[in-house]
Design an enzyme around this catalytic site. Sequence first.
Site, mmCIF file in Angstrom:
data_model
loop_
_atom_site.group_PDB
_atom_site.id
_atom_site.type_symbol
_atom_site.label_atom_id
_atom_site.label_comp_id
_atom_site.label_asym_id
_atom_site.label_seq_id
_atom_site.Cartn_x
_atom_site.Cartn_y
_atom_site.Cartn_z
ATOM 1 N N LYS A 173 41.295 29.869 26.218
ATOM 2 C CA LYS A 173 42.748 30.029 26.160
ATOM 3 C C LYS A 173 43.333 29.589 27.489
ATOM 4 C CE LYS A 173 45.852 33.096 27.108
ATOM 5 N NZ LYS A 173 47.038 32.217 27.357
ATOM 6 N N GLU A 248 37.944 36.259 38.522
ATOM 7 C CA GLU A 248 38.312 35.595 39.776
ATOM 8 C C GLU A 248 39.792 35.861 39.954
ATOM 9 O OE1 GLU A 248 39.660 33.825 42.582
ATOM 10 O OE2 GLU A 248 39.857 32.151 41.187
ATOM 11 N N CYS A 282 44.643 30.494 44.850
ATOM 12 C CA CYS A 282 44.154 31.841 45.150
ATOM 13 C C CYS A 282 43.515 31.875 46.534
ATOM 14 C CB CYS A 282 43.181 32.327 44.083
ATOM 15 S SG CYS A 282 41.793 31.226 43.801
ATOM 16 N N GLU A 383 50.084 39.486 47.785
ATOM 17 C CA GLU A 383 49.914 38.057 47.516
ATOM 18 C C GLU A 383 51.242 37.469 47.048
ATOM 19 O OE1 GLU A 383 46.721 35.211 45.255
ATOM 20 O OE2 GLU A 383 47.463 36.936 44.151
#
Length: 483
Positions: A173, A248, A282, A383
């Site tokens: 997906k 992750e 990331c 973040e």
Amino acid sequence: MRVLQNYVGGQWIDSTSRSLRQSFNPANQELVCKTQDSNPADAAAAIQAAESAFATWARTPMPKRAALLQDFLSHFKNREEEFVRAITRENGKTLRESRTEFHAALKEADFQVGQGRRVAGELRPSELPGVSCYLQREPLGVVTLITPWNFPLNVACRKLIPALIAGNTCVLKPAELTPMSAALLFESLHAAGLPPGVVNLVFGGGSVIGDTLVTHPAVKALSFTGSTEVGLGIAKKLAGRETKIQLELGGKNPLVVLSDADIAKAVEAAIIGGYSCSGQWCTSTSRVIVETGIYDTFLRSLTERAKAIVVGDGTDEKVQMGPVCGKRQYETILDFIATGRKEGARVVTGGGALTEGQYAKGWFIEPTIFADVSPGLVIAKEEIFGPVLVVLRADDLSDAIRLANDTRYGLASSIYTRDLAKAQRFIAESEVGLCHVNMHTAYKEPQLEFGGVKESGRGDPEAGDSGIEFFTRHKVTYVREQP
């Protein structure tokens, strides 16, 4: 304008919902494509197709699986420009960055295909005469792969190819914002002649089909790349189940610059790590921690370099930074910038949206630097995932390491120094999965594992030898030569 179909059981098909989603170019709101707005029944059908194909695929010798995927690589390589332009149109990154992603994906796939002729069991000596004992790996079954919008092609290859080489069947997906890259990838897989049901593609909203893809009893493993909040939510849903998980997640990655560093090279590393792909890695550099003795000099140089970045539509070869990927991302980043201002951090460049002229229809944010940032501020903790650098002062190496580790994340870090002893201490004490010396925080190679610690990851890392390791289980066998 294309309408993208799901790929299930070797066939391109419409969703049973009969409704479509739209995907737009974040630089100008041009309609890129339409995709299926799948429902749980569509996700379940893809899982069923994968389950039906598993037994035959698992019995196919690994070198034969590798040969089929080698054919895929041939088709994949021949469509480079098509992939590159699709990534730029749907993600917003520059053509140079999209080309870099394509070649990174090719390297990831090529390494894992090669594992199909390298990975083997391990023969161990037995303490009994006439007995052989060995360890072998077996595939798990149906695996679900959920990929992000920031690297829609590279991450898909990093997950999909080792899963297939290991003998699993897959349902992928892709992120809702970047469907075209996945469709082109599956066209190349289809052209390679993989058996029906071995690979399956389902478009749709995670809030609608996510639970089916994650919790369906036929799913034996899940590999997810995305936000920490969503990833940890998935982990909770799978608590107590036998499903293997590989997450992750996010990062708040520090670049430490000591007084003996080459300032010009450290500035360039901060620019590359902080503003490539509009800061939406990331592994992006998010915090720059600078020793007090060179703080003002470093900040002046960094500011001059950030002001020179050319922002615009990624299809323009002169552009160095494109838009951020969509309205929600745009609003989130601007909210963080507003929070930083309220907290008292000093904006030395940027700090706002670009909305006039060529920027009027897109989601553009200025390359931004906050200085005089205290470690307790929100912008130093959370973040931001955008073109924003926060710069902190450190008294010395010990203080820099303390600041670098002062986060719930643990993905990547870097230090710039000419002192090998200090570099070695930083390596030993840095609480991350990827550590760098005199390199930017986002650098990686496919033959080595990729993953974080703390709230940056769960389960086995991706890539390297771990790429296949995650998608297998171990079986130990003892054989006596004479009954």
